[in-house]
Design an enzyme around this catalytic site. Sequence first.
Site, mmCIF file in Angstrom:
data_model
loop_
_atom_site.group_PDB
_atom_site.id
_atom_site.type_symbol
_atom_site.label_atom_id
_atom_site.label_comp_id
_atom_site.label_asym_id
_atom_site.label_seq_id
_atom_site.Cartn_x
_atom_site.Cartn_y
_atom_site.Cartn_z
ATOM 1 N N ARG A 285 0.875 -1.908 0.370
ATOM 2 C CA ARG A 285 -0.041 0.570 -0.229
ATOM 3 C C ARG A 285 1.585 1.171 -0.229
ATOM 4 N NH1 ARG A 285 -3.405 -2.424 -1.716
ATOM 5 N NH2 ARG A 285 -5.340 -2.911 -1.171
ATOM 6 N N GLU A 314 -3.737 7.318 -6.206
ATOM 7 C CA GLU A 314 -3.514 6.549 -7.347
ATOM 8 C C GLU A 314 -4.719 6.873 -7.937
ATOM 9 O OE1 GLU A 314 -3.354 2.119 -6.274
ATOM 10 O OE2 GLU A 314 -2.196 2.669 -5.683
ATOM 11 N N HIS A 333 -0.242 0.410 -10.130
ATOM 12 C CA HIS A 333 -0.834 -1.074 -9.176
ATOM 13 C C HIS A 333 -1.584 -2.380 -10.214
ATOM 14 C CE1 HIS A 333 -3.459 -1.267 -4.855
ATOM 15 N NE2 HIS A 333 -3.003 -1.912 -5.365
#
Length: 597
Positions: A285, A314, A333
């Site tokens: 994370r 993000e 990601h």
Amino acid sequence: MASTYSWTALTSSHCLNQQSPFFPSGSLSCKISVPSRRLSKAKRSLIVTAILDAKPTILVAEKLGEAGLELLKSFANVDCSYNLSPEELCTKISLCDALIVRSGTTVSRDVFESSGGRLKVVGRAGVGIDNVDLSAATEHGCLVVNAPTANTIAAAEHGIALLTAMARNIAQADASVKSGKWQRSKYVGVSLVGKILAVMGFGKVGSEVARRAKGLGMHIVAHDPYAPADRARSIGVELVSFDEAISTADFISLHMPLTPATSKMFNDEAFSRMKKGVRIVNVARGGVIDEEALLRALDSGIVAQAALDVFTEEPPPKDNKLVLHENVTATPHLGASTSEAQEGVAREVAEAVLGALKGELAATAVNAPMVPAEVLSELAPYVSLAEKLGRLVVQLVAGGSGIKSIRITYASSRSPDDLDTRLLRAMVTKGLIEPISSVFINLVNSDFIAKQRGLKITEEIILLDGSPENPLEFIQVQIANVESRFASAISDSGEIKVEGRVKDGKPHLTKVGSFDVDVSLEGSIILCRQVDQPGLIGKVGSILGEENVNVSFMTVGRIAPRKQAVMTIGVDDEPSREALKKIGDISSIEEFVFLKL
């Protein structure tokens, strides 16, 4: 010889019943007005049947693999609505029994409050649950489940890919060649063999990264305060402290969840304790790294390179200095982004959500204590007993008495380590609170609700000699410092006390106060204290018979013949006030109480 173990818990709960230890057998609530005089009996029957057969509604707020969608559609009405604004999500949620999201949707307190209590489960298609307000979910009795295993291998493989790509400058060299350059000397890398890799967070992904890194010839240390030492040893990994891990590592790979404790764990202070030239990979994370501090560490040379798949924001801003840094390899990601992982995650979260809607305790629940399936099956009859004892004992408390302290005693031949009482405690709490409030209780919110209402719940195990074939001999519930509607329910120690056992798979009441009884806990109960004399059972039976109240059983527990006795009468229907008054007017009956189960 019996030994006693005790502990205290502040407890709470939301929606449990006999059939399902988690949700009631109909998760939908409908209010439909039907002009009955204008419809035939057959049509009214069809409407009732349609209501009973109504499917739950599941809102899928982000794209989910087809395998998962097919599973959901086999059981429920599925609404796939993507890119909802927070306001749109709050509007839709009151019509939904379940919600499935990925990382892009925030499930805030507003969402749970807007659901009006209908939302029973939130499924997170992936591992991290930092975009779900777990506290609000628990308060509203909503289960939160994730899909922690399906993307494990994909995330581990991406971690290793970033590790090797960073060590050999793959991304930078590729960009250089494509721009027409040939800079072999600029992109000299470092070898992995013999280097120390610190795996920070030794869960499923972390341990898989460790296995693969060992195959690359690296020496692995790990830090995780919750990791079992034997599992680390079996992989050949040494568990060390946080300080030792970061100060000795040549490479650091992050695999911890984002929690208040891990937020910005990698900050200026942490970087200052690392080896100069350390390399960092993050597929966990973004928030676990203080990005400004990492930028300073890169510029100073403390951190030679970083490979980042996740970011605090993000997508990150286009002018993000960390993303643009020449010594940073960045991916959007992609940890779980393989076709196999996407389908696996979709199936896993769909199975967990459907299981919860069917009343099963999901193995992937993140805001409820995990009760293994085999334990759940064995405790099933005791679950019903626990709830009914709670319902019974609270009705014995006289109006105006404030309940503050409850003691639950379990008698068992098993050691405390082999007896999981969390579900039983939740069910006693459910029985205590639901009859006197508008809340619903389940395993998710039982501890919270009890704590919110100031209930101090103490649990105690009496260890008995004998075979541990059955998990429990009896359960006893006591309430201290209250007045009782039925004085005979007060034990010698001054507490309202009820005790029950499971007989032939059915819950039975076996003690009220100091009186032994034997009552099947079905229907409702009338408790009478009277002078033991002939003909009394017949008198009470006649009164109930005249009222067309069916008696399922009668038992009498007495001190001695012709002395005080407690009569327990099981009834299928609730007697009228007049019938109960007639019973109370019988001269030999000193007190009585009607208890509805």
